[in-house]
Design an enzyme around this catalytic site. Structure first.
Site, PDB file in Angstrom:
ATOM      1  N   ASN A   9       0.867  -1.182   0.000  1.00 26.39           N
ATOM      2  CA  ASN A   9       0.000   0.000   0.000  1.00 26.39           C
ATOM      3  C   ASN A   9       0.902   1.229   0.000  1.00 26.39           C
ATOM      4  O   ASN A   9       1.533   1.535   1.007  1.00 26.39           O
ATOM      5  CB  ASN A   9      -0.885  -0.045   1.253  1.00 26.39           C
ATOM      6  CG  ASN A   9      -1.664   1.245   1.467  1.00 26.39           C
ATOM      7  OD1 ASN A   9      -1.761   2.079   0.575  1.00 26.39           O
ATOM      8  ND2 ASN A   9      -2.216   1.400   2.668  1.00 26.39           N
ATOM      9  N   LYS A  11       0.091   4.273  -0.221  1.00 23.73           N
ATOM     10  CA  LYS A  11      -0.537   5.451   0.413  1.00 23.73           C
ATOM     11  C   LYS A  11      -0.348   6.691  -0.466  1.00 23.73           C
ATOM     12  O   LYS A  11      -0.319   6.583  -1.676  1.00 23.73           O
ATOM     13  CB  LYS A  11       0.035   5.650   1.824  1.00 23.73           C
ATOM     14  CG  LYS A  11      -0.050   4.375   2.651  1.00 23.73           C
ATOM     15  CD  LYS A  11       0.188   4.580   4.116  1.00 23.73           C
ATOM     16  CE  LYS A  11       0.044   3.231   4.821  1.00 23.73           C
ATOM     17  NZ  LYS A  11      -0.007   3.331   6.261  1.00 23.73           N
ATOM     18  N   HIS A  96      -9.485   1.382   4.672  1.00 20.86           N
ATOM     19  CA  HIS A  96      -8.229   1.495   5.425  1.00 20.86           C
ATOM     20  C   HIS A  96      -8.465   2.404   6.635  1.00 20.86           C
ATOM     21  O   HIS A  96      -9.221   3.369   6.560  1.00 20.86           O
ATOM     22  CB  HIS A  96      -7.133   2.067   4.523  1.00 20.86           C
ATOM     23  CG  HIS A  96      -5.783   1.994   5.145  1.00 20.86           C
ATOM     24  ND1 HIS A  96      -5.352   2.915   6.078  1.00 20.86           N
ATOM     25  CD2 HIS A  96      -4.771   1.093   5.001  1.00 20.86           C
ATOM     26  CE1 HIS A  96      -4.131   2.585   6.467  1.00 20.86           C
ATOM     27  NE2 HIS A  96      -3.755   1.484   5.830  1.00 20.86           N
ATOM     28  N   GLU A  98      -6.824   4.728   7.877  1.00 19.07           N
ATOM     29  CA  GLU A  98      -6.573   6.161   7.648  1.00 19.07           C
ATOM     30  C   GLU A  98      -7.784   6.819   7.004  1.00 19.07           C
ATOM     31  O   GLU A  98      -8.082   7.992   7.253  1.00 19.07           O
ATOM     32  CB  GLU A  98      -5.309   6.330   6.780  1.00 19.07           C
ATOM     33  CG  GLU A  98      -4.050   6.036   7.590  1.00 19.07           C
ATOM     34  CD  GLU A  98      -2.877   5.504   6.773  1.00 19.07           C
ATOM     35  OE1 GLU A  98      -2.887   5.600   5.541  1.00 19.07           O
ATOM     36  OE2 GLU A  98      -1.935   4.973   7.406  1.00 19.07           O
ATOM     37  N   GLU A 168      -5.533  -4.938  10.343  1.00 22.62           N
ATOM     38  CA  GLU A 168      -4.473  -3.960  10.595  1.00 22.62           C
ATOM     39  C   GLU A 168      -4.766  -3.219  11.896  1.00 22.62           C
ATOM     40  O   GLU A 168      -5.524  -2.245  11.906  1.00 22.62           O
ATOM     41  CB  GLU A 168      -4.417  -2.940   9.452  1.00 22.62           C
ATOM     42  CG  GLU A 168      -4.150  -3.561   8.096  1.00 22.62           C
ATOM     43  CD  GLU A 168      -3.569  -2.533   7.135  1.00 22.62           C
ATOM     44  OE1 GLU A 168      -2.459  -2.764   6.661  1.00 22.62           O
ATOM     45  OE2 GLU A 168      -4.209  -1.498   6.894  1.00 22.62           O
ATOM     46  N   GLY A 174       2.431   2.111  10.797  1.00 19.03           N
ATOM     47  CA  GLY A 174       3.394   3.202  10.683  1.00 19.03           C
ATOM     48  C   GLY A 174       4.081   3.544  11.993  1.00 19.03           C
ATOM     49  O   GLY A 174       4.716   4.583  12.119  1.00 19.03           O
ATOM     50  N   SER A 214       3.350  -2.341  10.283  1.00 18.57           N
ATOM     51  CA  SER A 214       4.798  -2.427  10.472  1.00 18.57           C
ATOM     52  C   SER A 214       5.400  -3.773  10.053  1.00 18.57           C
ATOM     53  O   SER A 214       6.338  -4.258  10.686  1.00 18.57           O
ATOM     54  CB  SER A 214       5.172  -2.073  11.912  1.00 18.57           C
ATOM     55  OG  SER A 214       4.746  -0.749  12.214  1.00 18.57           O
TER      56      SER A 214
HETATM   57  P1  PGA Z   1       2.792   0.178   7.672  1.00 25.84           P
HETATM   58  O1  PGA Z   1       1.336   0.404   7.029  1.00 25.84           O
HETATM   59  O2  PGA Z   1       3.320  -1.107   7.074  1.00 25.84           O
HETATM   60  O3  PGA Z   1       3.579   1.381   7.254  1.00 25.84           O
HETATM   61  O4  PGA Z   1       2.598   0.049   9.141  1.00 25.84           O
HETATM   62  C1  PGA Z   1       0.443  -0.652   6.806  1.00 25.84           C
HETATM   63  C2  PGA Z   1      -0.820  -0.120   6.170  1.00 25.84           C
HETATM   64  O5  PGA Z   1      -1.271   0.961   6.550  1.00 25.84           O
HETATM   65  O6  PGA Z   1      -1.416  -0.763   5.267  1.00 25.84           O
END
Ligand code: PGA
Length: 251
Positions: A9, A11, A96, A98, A168, A174, A214
């Protein structure tokens, strides 16, 4: 047998040419990976070029969002799922955290978007996951169950063939703080039990459940060794072709 999926992803990162370059760099690095499906999700502006360049390879291309609407209509700024299919994408990431957090997505809009995806024959990667507060107050399973049943409401057992779940935990995204393989496995097992209740034993057994939060080259193997973890949705570590290729080649 559930074939693993490693999805990146990207983003809101990378200008058009940067996204294209990363995808081209990735292609040879994962060309021999037959043990898993590989998906990358660049920003909208790079989707068509990346999809064109990945054609004929083992890399599938996903969008990160779509409209709730299935009719071409007056919805300024939105993109209909069939427009995403039209340019060569096969998957859409839906709900997601976010988007839930910053763009007011609800279980209902996630459900509509999932249905929009299915309507046009695309596969939806439906994201669920609890916040730190929710976990610490002992509500993680309730929250995940609510998100899951909300997202999948009205879907048939046949629809479930085009659903991928991504668990997630928000506190792991992140942050560099990964769920332990045991924590992730526990929730993945729970998700499978929920799918058994809401759909069927077959749907529960066949649905791929990805872990996200992560994931990096250093921890992917351990996560993948858990029985109910069928892959990873990778954010930060997917932006670099070498690091993502190492994750793809976790075996
Ligand atoms: P990350 O993000 O691997 O940077 O923690 C995962 C995601 O948001 O899909």
């Amino acid at each position: 047998m559930r074939k693993p999926i490693i999805a990146g992803n990207w983003k809101m990162y990378k200008l058009h040419d940067e996204a294209v370059d990363t995808s081209l760099e990735l292609k040879p690095l994962v060309a021999n990976a037959n043990h898993c499906e590989i998906i990358i999700a660049p920003v909208f502006t790079a989707l068509k070029t990346v999809a064109d360049r990945m054609e004929g390879s083992n890399i599938q291309v996903a969008a990160q969002n779509c409209s709730t609407q299935i009719e071409h209509s007056a919805h300024t700024g939105e993109i209909c799922a069939d427009m995403i299919k039209d340019i060569g994408c096969s998957h859409i990431i839906i709900g997601h955290s976010e988007r839930r957090q910053f763009y007011s997505e609800t279980d209902e809009s996630v459900n509509q978007k999932t249905k929009a995806c299915l309507h046009f024959g695309l596969t939806a990667i439906v994201c669920v996951g609890e916040t730190l507060d929710e976990r610490e107050s002992g509500n993680a399973e309730n929250i995940v169950k609510k998100q899951l049943t909300g997202a999948l409401a009205g879907l048939t057992v046949a629809d479930m063939e085009r659903i991928i779940i991504a668990y997630e935990p928000v506190w792991a995204i992140g942050t560099g703080k990964t769920a332990t393989p045991e924590q992730a496995q526990e929730m993945h097992g729970f998700i499978r039990r929920v799918l058994n209740e809401t759909h069927s034993t077959e749907a529960a057994e066949n649905t791929r459940i990805l872990y996200g939060g992560s994931v990096k080259p250093a921890n992917v193997k351990e996560l993948m060794s858990e029985a109910d973890i069928d892959g990873a949705l990778v954010g930060g570590a997917s932006l670099d072709a070498n690091s993502f290729a190492q994750i793809v080649n976790f075996k």
